[in-house]
Enzyme design. Structure first.
Site, PDB file in Angstrom:
ATOM      1  N   ARG A 199     -18.113  -3.902 -58.262  1.00  0.00           N
ATOM      2  CA  ARG A 199     -17.506  -3.252 -57.100  1.00  0.00           C
ATOM      3  C   ARG A 199     -16.891  -4.309 -56.185  1.00  0.00           C
ATOM      4  O   ARG A 199     -17.085  -5.508 -56.378  1.00  0.00           O
ATOM      5  CB  ARG A 199     -18.485  -2.314 -56.366  1.00  0.00           C
ATOM      6  CG  ARG A 199     -19.930  -2.710 -56.304  1.00  0.00           C
ATOM      7  CD  ARG A 199     -20.219  -3.904 -55.461  1.00  0.00           C
ATOM      8  NE  ARG A 199     -19.613  -3.821 -54.150  1.00  0.00           N
ATOM      9  CZ  ARG A 199     -19.341  -4.821 -53.373  1.00  0.00           C
ATOM     10  NH1 ARG A 199     -19.639  -6.059 -53.753  1.00  0.00           N
ATOM     11  NH2 ARG A 199     -18.783  -4.672 -52.201  1.00  0.00           N
ATOM     12  N   GLY A 200     -16.158  -3.807 -55.176  1.00  0.00           N
ATOM     13  CA  GLY A 200     -15.368  -4.713 -54.332  1.00  0.00           C
ATOM     14  C   GLY A 200     -13.950  -4.715 -54.900  1.00  0.00           C
ATOM     15  O   GLY A 200     -13.761  -4.830 -56.125  1.00  0.00           O
ATOM     16  N   ALA A 201     -12.958  -4.559 -54.012  1.00  0.00           N
ATOM     17  CA  ALA A 201     -11.584  -4.312 -54.470  1.00  0.00           C
ATOM     18  C   ALA A 201     -11.047  -5.364 -55.463  1.00  0.00           C
ATOM     19  O   ALA A 201     -10.581  -5.001 -56.550  1.00  0.00           O
ATOM     20  CB  ALA A 201     -10.670  -4.167 -53.253  1.00  0.00           C
TER      21      ALA A 201
ATOM     22  N   LYS B  65     -14.786   0.008 -46.461  1.00  0.00           N
ATOM     23  CA  LYS B  65     -16.050   0.741 -46.587  1.00  0.00           C
ATOM     24  C   LYS B  65     -16.325   1.636 -45.375  1.00  0.00           C
ATOM     25  O   LYS B  65     -16.090   1.228 -44.230  1.00  0.00           O
ATOM     26  CB  LYS B  65     -17.181  -0.289 -46.773  1.00  0.00           C
ATOM     27  CG  LYS B  65     -18.575   0.270 -46.895  1.00  0.00           C
ATOM     28  CD  LYS B  65     -18.724   1.333 -47.957  1.00  0.00           C
ATOM     29  CE  LYS B  65     -18.274   0.895 -49.326  1.00  0.00           C
ATOM     30  NZ  LYS B  65     -18.148   2.036 -50.285  1.00  0.00           N
TER      31      LYS B  65
ATOM     32  N   ASP C 256      -9.907  -2.411 -48.915  1.00  0.00           N
ATOM     33  CA  ASP C 256      -9.685  -1.812 -50.240  1.00  0.00           C
ATOM     34  C   ASP C 256      -8.234  -1.411 -50.459  1.00  0.00           C
ATOM     35  O   ASP C 256      -7.758  -1.364 -51.592  1.00  0.00           O
ATOM     36  CB  ASP C 256     -10.610  -0.617 -50.439  1.00  0.00           C
ATOM     37  CG  ASP C 256     -12.028  -1.109 -50.680  1.00  0.00           C
ATOM     38  OD1 ASP C 256     -12.723  -1.424 -49.694  1.00  0.00           O
ATOM     39  OD2 ASP C 256     -12.407  -1.246 -51.849  1.00  0.00           O
TER      40      ASP C 256
ATOM     41  N   GLN D 206     -24.741  -2.133 -49.714  1.00  0.00           N
ATOM     42  CA  GLN D 206     -24.147  -3.388 -50.206  1.00  0.00           C
ATOM     43  C   GLN D 206     -24.445  -4.546 -49.259  1.00  0.00           C
ATOM     44  O   GLN D 206     -24.609  -5.688 -49.678  1.00  0.00           O
ATOM     45  CB  GLN D 206     -22.626  -3.238 -50.355  1.00  0.00           C
ATOM     46  CG  GLN D 206     -22.180  -2.324 -51.488  1.00  0.00           C
ATOM     47  CD  GLN D 206     -21.975  -0.897 -51.024  1.00  0.00           C
ATOM     48  OE1 GLN D 206     -22.639  -0.440 -50.088  1.00  0.00           O
ATOM     49  NE2 GLN D 206     -21.079  -0.173 -51.666  1.00  0.00           N
TER      50      GLN D 206
ATOM     51  N   ARG E 171     -11.871   4.589 -59.756  1.00  0.00           N
ATOM     52  CA  ARG E 171     -12.104   4.657 -58.309  1.00  0.00           C
ATOM     53  C   ARG E 171     -10.734   4.701 -57.624  1.00  0.00           C
ATOM     54  O   ARG E 171      -9.917   3.802 -57.843  1.00  0.00           O
ATOM     55  CB  ARG E 171     -12.925   3.450 -57.809  1.00  0.00           C
ATOM     56  CG  ARG E 171     -14.330   3.422 -58.400  1.00  0.00           C
ATOM     57  CD  ARG E 171     -15.220   2.444 -57.670  1.00  0.00           C
ATOM     58  NE  ARG E 171     -15.628   2.946 -56.372  1.00  0.00           N
ATOM     59  CZ  ARG E 171     -16.184   2.200 -55.428  1.00  0.00           C
ATOM     60  NH1 ARG E 171     -16.359   0.911 -55.635  1.00  0.00           N
ATOM     61  NH2 ARG E 171     -16.549   2.728 -54.275  1.00  0.00           N
TER      62      ARG E 171
HETATM   63  O1  MRU Z   1     -17.694   0.738 -52.619  1.00  0.00           O
HETATM   64  P1  MRU Z   1     -17.521  -0.748 -52.702  1.00  0.00           P
HETATM   65  O2  MRU Z   1     -18.802  -1.502 -52.676  1.00  0.00           O
HETATM   66  O3  MRU Z   1     -16.630  -1.138 -53.865  1.00  0.00           O
HETATM   67  O4  MRU Z   1     -16.722  -1.117 -51.381  1.00  0.00           O
HETATM   68  C1  MRU Z   1     -16.333  -2.442 -51.189  1.00  0.00           C
HETATM   69  C2  MRU Z   1     -15.727  -2.665 -49.857  1.00  0.00           C
HETATM   70  O5  MRU Z   1     -15.478  -1.766 -49.101  1.00  0.00           O
HETATM   71  C3  MRU Z   1     -15.353  -4.068 -49.537  1.00  0.00           C
HETATM   72  O6  MRU Z   1     -15.427  -4.262 -48.160  1.00  0.00           O
HETATM   73  C4  MRU Z   1     -13.919  -4.313 -49.974  1.00  0.00           C
HETATM   74  O7  MRU Z   1     -13.706  -3.945 -51.310  1.00  0.00           O
HETATM   75  C5  MRU Z   1     -13.534  -5.705 -49.762  1.00  0.00           C
HETATM   76  S1  MRU Z   1     -13.999  -6.681 -51.166  1.00  0.00           S
HETATM   77  C6  MRU Z   1     -13.788  -8.285 -50.962  1.00  0.00           C
END
Ligand code: MRU
Length: 321
Positions: free
Chosen positions: A20-22, A222, A211, A170, A63
């Site tokens: 996870r994370g963009a 998030k 994201d 997270q 996603r």
């Molecule tokens: O649902 P997630 O854990 O994938 O959400 C991640 C976030 O919202 C992060 O803040 C975002 O992707 C930035 S990643 C460097």
């Protein structure tokens, strides 16, 4: 460790947030697609490109909010198309090479984000962050957390308040762990404590990731980020977003067009497999929210700091349009 050898397993890992994370899901989607097309039975280039396109669509749908997967998959398709006339094996090799390039570039870009972001943190300051934006969310280093890591490695004294980030925690599970590993002072708070922490003067700035960022700078991140931006404004604190070019979606005029992922109710009604709410309770679970650009002091990108945040400064700093 998670060993993934087929595309559906990769899609599932993205869907259930094992990855996870963009930026990380952009990279994962690219390699998932490589897995999907490497054994493609296509014998003609047209059939291969069709298979690639279908694989990309399936992977991108895992996603919907983060734009990085679509961005990465468009790169794979464009690279394959440039090899028209060279045959299917050459196209397969090129798709793999492009995925590796995306990973390598992300590492370098995150390093640059850290360098630019660290300039915004002064010696002795405390930053509040939300969700997880470190190496666990990217190819390496991170985005918002990369700025903290870089400030620390420049011997600045920097402390962090990490929100737990309900519902999937997270912040509590990942951000605190990454900061502790790096030897950085970190304090965990529940999401609802941020206002009090700011009011008590414990925080100098808010740094978050993103994201998807629309052309006017409106930023999806998030769930809970928008509230933190409003709180930062109320308390006179700068609110920074740190994100690579791959997180911008310049095809969207504003954040109103960003699709917001809804997650299953069980992620809210259960914590660690333990039910915490009555059976039958109604749940609404958007995973992201959109912070309007007017609440964002600046957006750190590898191409420079965008500030103030407007459609014009986004275009100018990214050098596009
Ligand atoms: O649902 P997630 O854990 O994938 O959400 C991640 C976030 O919202 C992060 O803040 C975002 O992707 C930035 S990643 C460097």
């Amino acid at each position: 460790m998670l060993r993934i050898t087929d595309p559906e397993a990769m899609r599932d890992a993205i869907r259930r947030l094992a990855v996870r994370g963009a930026p990380a899901i952009g990279i994962a989607a690219a390699f998932g697609t490589v897995l999907g097309v490497r054994s493609s039975p296509a014998t003609t280039e047209a059939a291969f490109l069709e298979h690639l396109d279908n694989s990309c669509q399936r992977m991108a749908s895992a996603r919907p909010t983060a734009v990085n997967p679509s961005w990465a998959l468009e790169r794979l398709k464009a690279r394959a198309q440039t090899l028209s006339g060279r045959g299917v094996p050459a196209m397969k090799a090129a798709v793999h090479a492009e995925a590796l390039a995306i990973l390598d570039e992300d590492r370098a870009i995150c390093r640059r984000l850290g360098e630019i972001g660290a300039d915004l943190i002064r010696d002795g300051q405390t930053v509040l962050t939300h969700c997880n934006t470190g190496a666990l969310a990217t190819g390496e280093h991170g985005t918002a957390l990369a700025a903290v890591f870089e400030a620390h490695s420049r011997s600045k004294r920097v402390s962090v308040y990490a929100t737990e980030t309900r519902p999937l925690l997270q912040g509590a599970r990942l951000t605190t762990w990454e900061l502790l590993q790096a030897g950085i002072d970190v304090t965990l708070i529940c999401d609802g404590m941020a206002a009090q922490v700011m009011k008590e003067g414990r925080v100098h700035a808010v740094l978050v990731g993103a994201d998807r960022i629309a052309a006017n700078g409106d930023t999806a991140n998030k769930i809970g980020t928008y509230g933190l931006a409003l709180l930062a404004r109320e308390h006179g604190l700068p609110f920074y977003v740190v994100a690579p070019r791959s997180t911008f979606d310049l095809s969207l005029a504003s954040g109103a067009e960003i699709p917001i992922e809804e997650r299953p109710p069980e992620e809210v009604t259960c914590v660690g497999g333990q039910r915490i709410a009555p059976h039958g309770i109604k749940v609404y679970a958007p995973a992201f929210d959109v912070t309007p650009a007017r609440y964002i002091t600046g957006i750190v990108t590898e191409r420079g700091l965008i500030t103030p945040v407007t459609a014009e400064t986004v275009r100018r700093t990214l050098g596009e349009g």
